[in-house]
Design an enzyme around this catalytic site. Structure first.
Site, PDB file in Angstrom:
ATOM      1  N   HIS A 132       0.869  -1.065  -0.053  1.00  0.00           N
ATOM      2  CA  HIS A 132       0.360   0.041  -0.624  1.00  0.00           C
ATOM      3  C   HIS A 132       1.193   0.906   0.134  1.00  0.00           C
ATOM      4  CE1 HIS A 132       1.140   0.318   4.757  1.00  0.00           C
ATOM      5  NE2 HIS A 132       0.733  -0.713   4.374  1.00  0.00           N
ATOM      6  N   GLN A 133       0.206   2.857   0.236  1.00  0.00           N
ATOM      7  CA  GLN A 133       1.005   3.801   0.021  1.00  0.00           C
ATOM      8  C   GLN A 133       2.010   4.308   1.071  1.00  0.00           C
ATOM      9  OE1 GLN A 133       0.614   6.024  -2.408  1.00  0.00           O
ATOM     10  NE2 GLN A 133      -0.560   4.414  -3.222  1.00  0.00           N
ATOM     11  N   HIS A 177       4.219   1.325   2.376  1.00  0.00           N
ATOM     12  CA  HIS A 177       5.477   0.424   1.763  1.00  0.00           C
ATOM     13  C   HIS A 177       6.465   1.326   0.289  1.00  0.00           C
ATOM     14  CE1 HIS A 177       2.888  -3.223   3.251  1.00  0.00           C
ATOM     15  NE2 HIS A 177       4.241  -3.251   3.306  1.00  0.00           N
ATOM     16  N   GLY A 231       8.692   1.012   8.668  1.00  0.00           N
ATOM     17  CA  GLY A 231       7.086   1.901   9.291  1.00  0.00           C
ATOM     18  C   GLY A 231       7.106   2.212  10.491  1.00  0.00           C
ATOM     19  N   GLU A 232       6.860   3.014  11.401  1.00  0.00           N
ATOM     20  CA  GLU A 232       6.561   3.449  12.639  1.00  0.00           C
ATOM     21  C   GLU A 232       5.347   2.988  12.620  1.00  0.00           C
ATOM     22  OE1 GLU A 232       6.786   7.104  13.401  1.00  0.00           O
ATOM     23  OE2 GLU A 232       9.384   7.171  13.920  1.00  0.00           O
ATOM     24  N   MET A 248      -2.771   2.769   7.344  1.00  0.00           N
ATOM     25  CA  MET A 248      -2.401   1.676   6.886  1.00  0.00           C
ATOM     26  C   MET A 248      -2.186   0.194   7.034  1.00  0.00           C
ATOM     27  SD  MET A 248      -1.472   4.391   2.880  1.00  0.00           S
ATOM     28  CE  MET A 248      -2.973   5.265   2.816  1.00  0.00           C
TER      29      MET A 248
END
Length: 282
Positions: A34-35, A37, A149-150, A186
């Protein structure tokens, strides 16, 4: 676009194009991109001459076989999304045997207690699985920088701990959470939600934002009780945990300290679909 299915071919190619001036950026994923990533890949492209991403649903980090079976596998769509950013990104999409060589088991790691909080409590063995696959991928790709990602903040801290303790020569970069227009973090799991569930799931971030406001004047205990009661009013949601913790140690906040950074962590089931999120509190 180059897509490799075996570590042997990937390593051979990376050796052929790498030199002392080369910087390899790496984005490990489980696919269903998704956005969020894609934002990691964009960040890697800005800072590195070579970018590699892996697409591999890692069986050893699933403690629930049903969750593993239902995890979305969308390799062709994922490759198209990657191409929309750059056809120079190298994709490593291995089989389980290529990674684990017939022995699909986790190694045991000591993450100095980070693994015992939150996700570790509710997903036994999860972080051993994460450590096993990330360490293996680092050995194969040998990146200079790796991007995470956090949203999976506990995982991010654990990977940083592993890299430090095992002296793995890679710099770990944490990147901001990407959210849907309604605030829902997301996640590949969002694809399993119905349109109505996806809409309703905005409440997770709304409650997190309210907990952020409350924490300015209230104790962690008071905020936690407020969150529990808020979800009791939402019959379609089952709160698994909500915890306010020290960002560095991930230990629960008992008494607030002005010199510590705190973060709220949450896991919620929407029907049988498990969603996590987090927010910085100060």
């Amino acid at each position: 676009m180059l897509i490799f299915n075996t570590q042997k071919d990937l390593i051979s190619h990376l050796n052929s194009i790498s030199n002392l001036d080369t910087s390899i950026g790496f984005v490990p994923t489980m696919g269903a991109l998704h956005q969020g990533h894609l934002s990691l890949l964009k960040e890697a492209l800005l800072k590195n001459s070579i970018v590699v991403t892996s697409i591999f649903v890692n069986p050893t980090q699933f403690n629930n076989p049903e969750d593993l079976a239902k995890y979305p596998r969308t390799l062709e769509k994922d490759v198209e999304k990657i191409k929309s950013i750059s056809d120079k990104i190298i994709v490593y999409a291995p089989s389980v045997d290529d990674i684990y060589d017939g022995q699909t088991v986790s190694k045991h790691f000591d993450f100095d207690g980070l693994e015992n909080q939150m996700e570790g409590k509710f997903r036994p063995g999860h972080f051993d699985g994460v450590g096993t696959i990330v360490k293996r991928l680092f050995e194969i790709v040998k990146p200079n920088f790796a991007y995470f990602g956090e949203k999976d903040f506990q995982q991010l801290q654990i990977i940083k701990k592993m890299v430090t303790k095992l002296e793995i020569p890679v710099t770990i970069i944490g990147c901001p959470i990407h959210r849907e227009p309604n605030g829902l973090a997301m996640s590949s799991r969002n694809e399993r939600l119905t349109p109505e569930e996806r809409k309703e799931a905005a409440i997770i971030f709304q409650i997190l934002k309210q907990s952020q406001k409350l924490f300015k004047t209230k104790s962690a205990t008071v905020v936690t009780e407020w969150v529990k009661k808020a979800f009791e009013k939402k019959p379609n949601f089952q709160l698994e945990y909500f915890q306010i913790a020290d960002e560095d140690t991930l230990l629960p906040c008992i008494k607030k300290s002005k010199i510590k950074k705190y973060r709220a962590f949450i896991a919620v089931f929407v029907n049988k679909i498990r969603l996590i999120d987090t927010i910085s509190l100060n």
